[in-house]
Design an enzyme around this catalytic site. Structure first.
Site: not given
Length: 293
Positions: A71-73, A75
């Site tokens: 759920y990395s913002n 990335l």
């Protein structure tokens, strides 16, 4: 590398947020709308990525490789920057099992922006900062500029110091959610005398304070600014929530027309509201809550 295509909105808006949970204690709440800096690279992601993009361009790199969870913002923001600037992007994603599942909205957005997703076992992911593992990635993918998880390194911390400078004279206390510690490290360094920062980690473990100090030493040679962390509001860990957090976020959205995301901003606002109710701030204090995305 021409970064003009990113078109940032700086300084980000600082807006009044009347809330009786603060005003009845003689406190003033402001929202620092870093989420409005750029539609695809909001908040701390813009501030942390741009110094790394400049370094990549100066070294002649046309490919960015970075790391993040499902759920990395970070990335998603890196993929967006790559698309806007015509760069190739590679995302090393924690969790090999995710390769066999449908992409969640965050990873799907990154893939749509051209990011090549490389899923790895969690044990392998823990090696992400090891030179030997980076060498393995170079063997696999060729030349690239490596951006650390969350974008947090010395260059990013110096970039985030601009956030603190924008808040000089505007608030006695600045609050921010923390994932890797880079934004807190820069924010605190940029604030002026008499101001302090509070970081609210969104992960369990109690390590963010040490990580923020390490980043400050890398960026500036020493600890900078007046800052602390409060580890009580991670709500079970990264991307996890609780009924209390869900209720708080829904209520905040109803009050102010801004629905804070549960991963970062809602946890910071819950922490700041709780501290206000605990009497942690003297009457007359102005608080600035950084909305990172």
């Amino acid at each position: 590398m021409d970064l003009g295509a990113l078109h940032p909105r700086l300084p980000s808006p600082l807006v009044e947020c009347p809330d009786d949970r603060f005003t009845r204690r003689g406190l003033r709440l402001l929202l620092k709308r870093d989420d409005l800096i750029h539609p695809r690279l909001p908040g701390n992601k813009w501030r942390k990525l741009v110094p790394n993009l400049e370094a990549a361009g100066a070294a002649g790199h046309r490919t960015l490789l970075t790391f993040g969870g499902a759920y990395s913002n970070h990335l998603r923001a890196t993929a967006a920057a790559g698309r806007l600037l015509g760069l190739d992007t590679i995302g090393v994603v924690r969790g090999a099992e995710l390769a066999d599942r449908p992409l969640n909205p965050s990873l799907a957005r990154a893939a749509a922006d051209g990011m090549r997703l490389h899923f790895v076992e969690r044990g392998t992911y823990r090696r992400r900062a090891e030179p030997a593992y980076l060498a393995e990635l170079h063997d696999r993918f060729g030349d690239f500029y490596a951006v650390p998880e969350g974008g947090s390194n010395a260059a990013a911390v110096r970039g985030c110091a601009g956030l603190g400078r924008e808040l000089r004279g505007a608030a006695g206390v600045a609050a921010v959610a923390c994932g890797t510690g880079g934004t807190l490290a820069g924010l605190a360094a940029g604030l002026g005398p008499g101001q302090r920062a509070i970081g609210f980690p969104v992960l369990r473990g109690g390590f963010l304070g040490g990580e923020a100090e390490r980043l400050q030493r890398e960026a500036f040679g020493a600890r900078r600014g007046d800052w602390t962390t409060d580890d009580r509001f991670h709500c079970g860990g990264y991307a996890r929530t609780t009924p209390e957090l869900d209720d708080f976020a829904a209520d905040f959205g109803a009050r102010h027309g801004l629905a804070p995301d549960r991963i970062y901003v809602a946890k910071m606002l819950l922490g700041l509201t709780t501290l206000a109710q605990e009497g942690a701030f003297p009457p007359g204090t102005t608080l600035a809550a950084v909305v990172t995305g």
